[in-house]
Design a protein around this motif. Structure first.
Motif, PDB file in Angstrom:
ATOM      1  N   ALA A 102       0.791  -1.226   0.000  1.00 36.88           N
ATOM      2  CA  ALA A 102       0.000   0.000   0.000  1.00 36.88           C
ATOM      3  C   ALA A 102       0.825   1.280   0.000  1.00 36.88           C
ATOM      4  O   ALA A 102       0.353   2.319  -0.464  1.00 36.88           O
ATOM      5  CB  ALA A 102      -0.944  -0.004   1.212  1.00 36.88           C
ATOM      6  N   SER A 103       2.047   1.243   0.497  1.00 38.74           N
ATOM      7  CA  SER A 103       2.879   2.451   0.518  1.00 38.74           C
ATOM      8  C   SER A 103       3.610   2.690  -0.796  1.00 38.74           C
ATOM      9  O   SER A 103       4.297   3.701  -0.933  1.00 38.74           O
ATOM     10  CB  SER A 103       3.904   2.384   1.669  1.00 38.74           C
ATOM     11  N   ASN A 104       3.475   1.766  -1.744  1.00 39.66           N
ATOM     12  CA  ASN A 104       4.100   1.953  -3.054  1.00 39.66           C
ATOM     13  C   ASN A 104       3.113   2.480  -4.087  1.00 39.66           C
ATOM     14  O   ASN A 104       3.308   2.309  -5.294  1.00 39.66           O
ATOM     15  CB  ASN A 104       4.758   0.659  -3.534  1.00 39.66           C
ATOM     16  N   PHE A 105       2.067   3.130  -3.605  1.00 42.71           N
ATOM     17  CA  PHE A 105       1.150   3.888  -4.439  1.00 42.71           C
ATOM     18  C   PHE A 105       1.208   5.326  -3.952  1.00 42.71           C
ATOM     19  O   PHE A 105       1.442   5.578  -2.768  1.00 42.71           O
ATOM     20  CB  PHE A 105      -0.284   3.367  -4.303  1.00 42.71           C
ATOM     21  N   GLY A 106       1.001   6.270  -4.846  1.00 42.14           N
ATOM     22  CA  GLY A 106       1.062   7.653  -4.381  1.00 42.14           C
ATOM     23  C   GLY A 106       0.801   8.661  -5.469  1.00 42.14           C
ATOM     24  O   GLY A 106       0.448   8.323  -6.606  1.00 42.14           O
ATOM     25  N   LEU A 107       0.985   9.917  -5.097  1.00 44.89           N
ATOM     26  CA  LEU A 107       0.749  11.053  -5.987  1.00 44.89           C
ATOM     27  C   LEU A 107       2.034  11.449  -6.696  1.00 44.89           C
ATOM     28  O   LEU A 107       3.125  11.323  -6.141  1.00 44.89           O
ATOM     29  CB  LEU A 107       0.232  12.239  -5.179  1.00 44.89           C
ATOM     30  N   ILE A 158     -12.046  -3.948   4.632  1.00 44.24           N
ATOM     31  CA  ILE A 158     -11.016  -3.214   3.886  1.00 44.24           C
ATOM     32  C   ILE A 158     -10.415  -4.093   2.791  1.00 44.24           C
ATOM     33  O   ILE A 158     -10.307  -3.670   1.630  1.00 44.24           O
ATOM     34  CB  ILE A 158      -9.914  -2.727   4.846  1.00 44.24           C
ATOM     35  N   THR A 159     -10.032  -5.317   3.144  1.00 40.50           N
ATOM     36  CA  THR A 159      -9.362  -6.181   2.164  1.00 40.50           C
ATOM     37  C   THR A 159     -10.329  -6.654   1.082  1.00 40.50           C
ATOM     38  O   THR A 159      -9.962  -6.718  -0.103  1.00 40.50           O
ATOM     39  CB  THR A 159      -8.703  -7.386   2.857  1.00 40.50           C
ATOM     40  N   GLU A 165     -12.680  -4.011  -5.832  1.00 43.49           N
ATOM     41  CA  GLU A 165     -12.396  -2.883  -6.727  1.00 43.49           C
ATOM     42  C   GLU A 165     -11.487  -3.329  -7.866  1.00 43.49           C
ATOM     43  O   GLU A 165     -11.696  -2.941  -9.030  1.00 43.49           O
ATOM     44  CB  GLU A 165     -11.747  -1.748  -5.947  1.00 43.49           C
ATOM     45  N   TYR A 166     -10.486  -4.133  -7.555  1.00 47.94           N
ATOM     46  CA  TYR A 166      -9.598  -4.655  -8.592  1.00 47.94           C
ATOM     47  C   TYR A 166     -10.399  -5.488  -9.593  1.00 47.94           C
ATOM     48  O   TYR A 166     -10.300  -5.278 -10.813  1.00 47.94           O
ATOM     49  CB  TYR A 166      -8.492  -5.504  -7.967  1.00 47.94           C
ATOM     50  N   ARG A 167     -11.179  -6.424  -9.089  1.00 47.64           N
ATOM     51  CA  ARG A 167     -11.944  -7.331  -9.960  1.00 47.64           C
ATOM     52  C   ARG A 167     -12.932  -6.555 -10.836  1.00 47.64           C
ATOM     53  O   ARG A 167     -13.003  -6.759 -12.066  1.00 47.64           O
ATOM     54  CB  ARG A 167     -12.694  -8.358  -9.098  1.00 47.64           C
ATOM     55  N   GLU A 168     -13.675  -5.655 -10.232  1.00 45.30           N
ATOM     56  CA  GLU A 168     -14.686  -4.908 -10.984  1.00 45.30           C
ATOM     57  C   GLU A 168     -14.050  -3.996 -12.025  1.00 45.30           C
ATOM     58  O   GLU A 168     -14.594  -3.811 -13.118  1.00 45.30           O
ATOM     59  CB  GLU A 168     -15.553  -4.111 -10.008  1.00 45.30           C
ATOM     60  N   THR A 169     -12.892  -3.429 -11.689  1.00 49.41           N
ATOM     61  CA  THR A 169     -12.206  -2.565 -12.646  1.00 49.41           C
ATOM     62  C   THR A 169     -11.694  -3.369 -13.838  1.00 49.41           C
ATOM     63  O   THR A 169     -11.822  -2.933 -14.992  1.00 49.41           O
ATOM     64  CB  THR A 169     -11.044  -1.822 -11.967  1.00 49.41           C
ATOM     65  N   ILE A 170     -11.116  -4.546 -13.586  1.00 48.26           N
ATOM     66  CA  ILE A 170     -10.672  -5.405 -14.680  1.00 48.26           C
ATOM     67  C   ILE A 170     -11.853  -5.750 -15.585  1.00 48.26           C
ATOM     68  O   ILE A 170     -11.746  -5.717 -16.830  1.00 48.26           O
ATOM     69  CB  ILE A 170     -10.023  -6.692 -14.149  1.00 48.26           C
ATOM     70  N   LEU A 397      -8.644   3.870   5.295  1.00 50.78           N
ATOM     71  CA  LEU A 397      -7.853   2.803   4.694  1.00 50.78           C
ATOM     72  C   LEU A 397      -8.685   2.015   3.684  1.00 50.78           C
ATOM     73  O   LEU A 397      -8.162   1.560   2.658  1.00 50.78           O
ATOM     74  CB  LEU A 397      -7.302   1.864   5.772  1.00 50.78           C
ATOM     75  N   LYS A 398      -9.969   1.879   3.952  1.00 52.10           N
ATOM     76  CA  LYS A 398     -10.843   1.189   2.996  1.00 52.10           C
ATOM     77  C   LYS A 398     -10.918   1.957   1.684  1.00 52.10           C
ATOM     78  O   LYS A 398     -10.792   1.374   0.592  1.00 52.10           O
ATOM     79  CB  LYS A 398     -12.240   1.018   3.595  1.00 52.10           C
ATOM     80  N   LEU A 399     -11.121   3.253   1.760  1.00 50.65           N
ATOM     81  CA  LEU A 399     -11.175   4.078   0.555  1.00 50.65           C
ATOM     82  C   LEU A 399      -9.836   4.066  -0.173  1.00 50.65           C
ATOM     83  O   LEU A 399      -9.779   3.959  -1.404  1.00 50.65           O
ATOM     84  CB  LEU A 399     -11.571   5.511   0.917  1.00 50.65           C
ATOM     85  N   TYR A 400      -8.771   4.173   0.576  1.00 52.78           N
ATOM     86  CA  TYR A 400      -7.439   4.170  -0.014  1.00 52.78           C
ATOM     87  C   TYR A 400      -7.162   2.830  -0.704  1.00 52.78           C
ATOM     88  O   TYR A 400      -6.631   2.787  -1.820  1.00 52.78           O
ATOM     89  CB  TYR A 400      -6.395   4.437   1.068  1.00 52.78           C
ATOM     90  N   GLY A 401      -7.523   1.742  -0.052  1.00 56.88           N
ATOM     91  CA  GLY A 401      -7.326   0.424  -0.631  1.00 56.88           C
ATOM     92  C   GLY A 401      -8.093   0.249  -1.930  1.00 56.88           C
ATOM     93  O   GLY A 401      -7.612  -0.392  -2.872  1.00 56.88           O
ATOM     94  N   ARG A 402      -9.275   0.818  -1.995  1.00 52.35           N
ATOM     95  CA  ARG A 402     -10.063   0.762  -3.225  1.00 52.35           C
ATOM     96  C   ARG A 402      -9.346   1.487  -4.362  1.00 52.35           C
ATOM     97  O   ARG A 402      -9.287   0.986  -5.489  1.00 52.35           O
ATOM     98  CB  ARG A 402     -11.435   1.386  -3.003  1.00 52.35           C
TER      99      ARG A 402
END
Length: 468
Positions: A102-107, A158-159, A165-170, A397-402
């Motif tokens: 999660a920390s390897n995503f960012g702006l 959260i998980t 979100e990953y599945r639905e986006t794919i 964290l839930k929103l961020y994880g999404r």
């Protein structure tokens, strides 16, 4: 695709769907929940990486990893790669981040100067099973949730939300054309507005503050923080062991010879850039270089910052040259070999990101010890910002994880067969449940690995330097 009589033959949409369904029959989605057993020694794996790192910085790495379960996980990409290699493999490969916690995503700022949110670390990028990235991301959320004191029910929400979100986006990406998939991206400013009532006032204020802070992170801001004036000249500060000017690192060598070498390195790096960006870089002159400790897992690899001067002292450019070693995934997955690991990182990043730094390039050369090493180079700060995972509440964290799950899906869809992936993932929640269950099992193992590190430090097997 295949080649027949010199012509590329692409499979039809239906054939790609059937490939995904065949993969699902071969490796049922529910099997992704299984972690399996392993007798590997996590400390031995970490020690194997230490062999090629700067010896005096290795204790800093151990000290940072020992601070929490999440910090250990961040530094243990090799350990998890070893574990993932022993699990069920979907057979559906794409370009992986390789370290998608999660920390390897960012702006960061795009070349068009808009703020983007995306995967932003590619040291370990390599082709492999798509689920390896998803499992590392979802496990990181479970581990961070435990460190933050969330309940098991909160962590499960959260998980599961991230995996969904990953599945639905794919599945959405599978319906789009190739160009639309290539251009898909997440605009964090627009996303905040779109979240509507999901953000309370405090969380929205904090998020907008993070966006504003990231937009102000540039070379001018770095100049103020990382340099000082000595005898009328701008110089990088010395703060050992975190920041050490190159003249101090190689105090036994002639400074003029050092900079002659660096000028040559910059020139060879320039050749890896797009033509218009080479012209821009040529308008800057190298002022000074310094070694700078970065991250958690990367500590001990050679990382340098380069201060360049443009029109005047108030027109700086800070570049970061980071050593690129072999991807941890390459030890466990059959894939391509690379003449330059820096080029591997750059090509993987360009493939997975919606937009990349204009100064992203690579370089190779022998160090003072005669060892040939690869580097990738980018701007040190260009609108970059990261979420403070340790300070998040469950809703945050839930929103961020999404958001992380969505941009990871964008990246995988660009590089892999999104139609086969969508067929494999399906429209039900089976994948979400399986990956979420895997995350719980892996978090348990990660806690045991952290204890093994604490034991190794206490027994003197490894040395740790804390507080840095």
């Amino acid at each position: 695709m295949s080649v027949t009589d010199g012509h590329v033959v692409h499979p039809t949409r239906e054939q790609r769907v059937q490939n995904g369904l065949a993969a699902r029959r071969g490796t049922p989605v529910e099997s992704l929940a299984d972690l399996g057993e392993s007798s590997r020694d996590p400390i031995a794996l970490l020690e194997s990486q230490a062999q090629s790192r700067v010896p005096q910085l290795v204790p800093v790495r151990y000290g940072r990893m020992a601070t929490s379960a999440f910090a250990f996980f961040r530094g243990a990409a090799l350990v998890m790669a070893d574990d993932l290699s022993r699990t069920s493999d979907s057979g559906l490969h794409t370009q992986l981040c390789g370290d998608a916690h999660a920390s390897n995503f960012g702006l960061f700022a795009t070349p068009e100067r808009r703020t983007a949110f995306d995967v932003n670390d590619f040291d370990e990028t390599y082709p492999g099973p798509f689920e390896w990235d998803v499992k590392r991301l979802v496990a990181s959320l479970e581990i961070a949730g435990r460190d933050n004191g969330f309940t098991a029910k909160e962590r499960r929400k959260i998980t599961r939300a991230c995996a969904a979100e990953y599945r639905e986006t794919i599945c959405r990406q599978a319906q789009l054309g190739n160009l639309a998939v290539r251009y898909s991206h997440l605009d964090p400013t627009t996303e905040i507005a779109g979240l509507g009532g999901l953000l309370d006032a405090k969380m929205e204020k904090r998020t907008r503050k993070a966006l504003d802070k990231a937009s102000r992170r540039d070379s001018l801001q770095a100049l103020e923080k990382l340099t000082t004036i000595i005898d009328g000249h701008r110089r990088i500060i010395s703060d050992p062991p975190l920041i050490v000017p190159v003249e101090e690192v190689f105090a036994d060598l002639d400074a003029e010879a050092i900079y002659d070498e660096l000028y040559g390195r910059v020139h060879s790096y320039r050749a890896t850039l797009q033509w218009d960006r080479r012209v821009l870089l040529e308008q800057f002159e190298l002022v000074q270089a310094a070694r700078k400790v970065v991250g958690v897992g990367s500590v001990g690899t050679r990382a340098w910052i380069l201060l360049l001067r443009g029109a005047d002292d108030d027109d700086p450019l800070f570049l970061q040259a980071k050593e690129a070693q072999r991807s941890v995934l390459s030890y466990y997955v059959d894939g391509p070999t690379f003449r330059n690991e820096g080029e591997r990182v750059v090509n993987g990043q360009r493939l997975m990101q919606s937009a990349s730094d204009i100064f992203l390039g690579w370089q190779q050369g022998a160090g003072a010890d005669g060892v040939n090493r690869d580097f990738y180079i980018r701007q040190l700060r260009d609108g970059k910002g990261s979420a403070v995972i340790e300070e998040m509440v469950p809703k945050g964290l839930k929103l961020y994880g999404r958001l992380c799950g969505r941009v990871l899906a964008f990246a995988h869809a660009r590089a892999g067969d999104r139609i086969a992936l969508a067929a494999y993932l399906g429209t039900d929640e089976e994948f979400d449940e399986a990956v979420s269950s895997f995350a719980v099992a892996y978090a348990d193992r990660n806690e045991r690995d952290l204890q093994a590190l604490h034991d190794a430090i206490e027994q003197g097997r490894v040395k740790a330097r804390t507080g840095l």
